[in-house]
Write an enzyme that holds these catalytic residues in place. Structure first.
Site, mmCIF file in Angstrom:
data_model
loop_
_atom_site.group_PDB
_atom_site.id
_atom_site.type_symbol
_atom_site.label_atom_id
_atom_site.label_comp_id
_atom_site.label_asym_id
_atom_site.label_seq_id
_atom_site.Cartn_x
_atom_site.Cartn_y
_atom_site.Cartn_z
ATOM 1 N N ASP A 110 42.385 7.737 55.699
ATOM 2 C CA ASP A 110 42.423 7.756 57.160
ATOM 3 C C ASP A 110 42.649 6.342 57.673
ATOM 4 O OD1 ASP A 110 41.525 7.844 59.974
ATOM 5 O OD2 ASP A 110 40.744 9.822 59.468
ATOM 6 N N ASN A 129 37.229 20.066 61.713
ATOM 7 C CA ASN A 129 37.103 20.387 63.138
ATOM 8 C C ASN A 129 38.146 21.415 63.553
ATOM 9 O OD1 ASN A 129 35.155 18.275 63.325
ATOM 10 N ND2 ASN A 129 36.791 16.802 63.564
ATOM 11 N N GLN A 149 38.680 18.273 67.320
ATOM 12 C CA GLN A 149 40.006 18.239 66.709
ATOM 13 C C GLN A 149 40.982 17.541 67.639
ATOM 14 O OE1 GLN A 149 41.708 22.094 65.746
ATOM 15 N NE2 GLN A 149 43.277 21.179 64.450
ATOM 16 N N HIS A 192 43.293 20.017 58.723
ATOM 17 C CA HIS A 192 42.986 18.908 57.830
ATOM 18 C C HIS A 192 41.479 18.832 57.625
ATOM 19 C CE1 HIS A 192 42.875 17.156 61.887
ATOM 20 N NE2 HIS A 192 42.075 16.217 61.410
ATOM 21 N N HIS A 222 38.350 16.173 56.529
ATOM 22 C CA HIS A 222 37.891 14.794 56.312
ATOM 23 C C HIS A 222 36.914 14.804 55.133
ATOM 24 C CE1 HIS A 222 39.134 13.212 60.347
ATOM 25 N NE2 HIS A 222 39.050 14.501 60.643
#
Length: 138
Positions: A32, A88, A95, A101, A103
């Site tokens: 990230d 999320n 989100q 996706h 994390h």
């Protein structure tokens, strides 16, 4: 399926460079760019789905095993003492990019508190009513 306007589709499929830590036919895992901690990674499916509810079953079934593998590698490779897996769905859930996706956030002893909440309370009757509403919608 891909969305030509989706930045995560472009990253997942190698059109935009990223710090990739893992890749296979269905996923790319990148670091990230705004990490919560050192090593914070995003699991990006190569096929587009806006969120978990829109994902095909095959993709959804592979997410948690891959998250476990990435988190374990963070512990072994970075010395993390644990990791959070966060996913999320929807604006109200935080989100911001509408491509499914996950994390994977390594946690370190003495590091900052994150992904935490103050527990509330609920009476057994309220829990039963809430459970019934969810069950009825399945």
């Amino acid at each position: 399926m891909r969305d030509e306007n989706c930045i995560f589709c472009k990253i997942a499929n190698g059109e935009i460079p990223s710090a990739t830590v893992y890749e296979d036919d269905g996923f790319r895992v990148i670091l990230d760019m705004g990490p919560a901690s050192k090593g914070h990674a995003l699991i990006l499916p190569k096929s587009h789905a806006a969120d978990l509810g829109a994902a095909d079953r095959e993709t959804a079934e592979k997410l948690f095993p891959l998250a476990a593998r990435i988190g374990s590698a963070m512990k072994a490779g970075l010395g993390a003492s644990g990791f959070n897996v966060v996913q999320n769905n929807g604006t109200s859930a935080g989100q911001t990019v509408f491509h499914l996706h996950v994390h994977v956030i390594p946690r370190y002893e003495g590091g900052p508190s994150m992904v935490a909440w103050t527990p509330g309370s609920a009476e057994p009757e309220e829990l039963a009513q809430t459970a019934a509403k969810i069950s009825a919608a399945l």
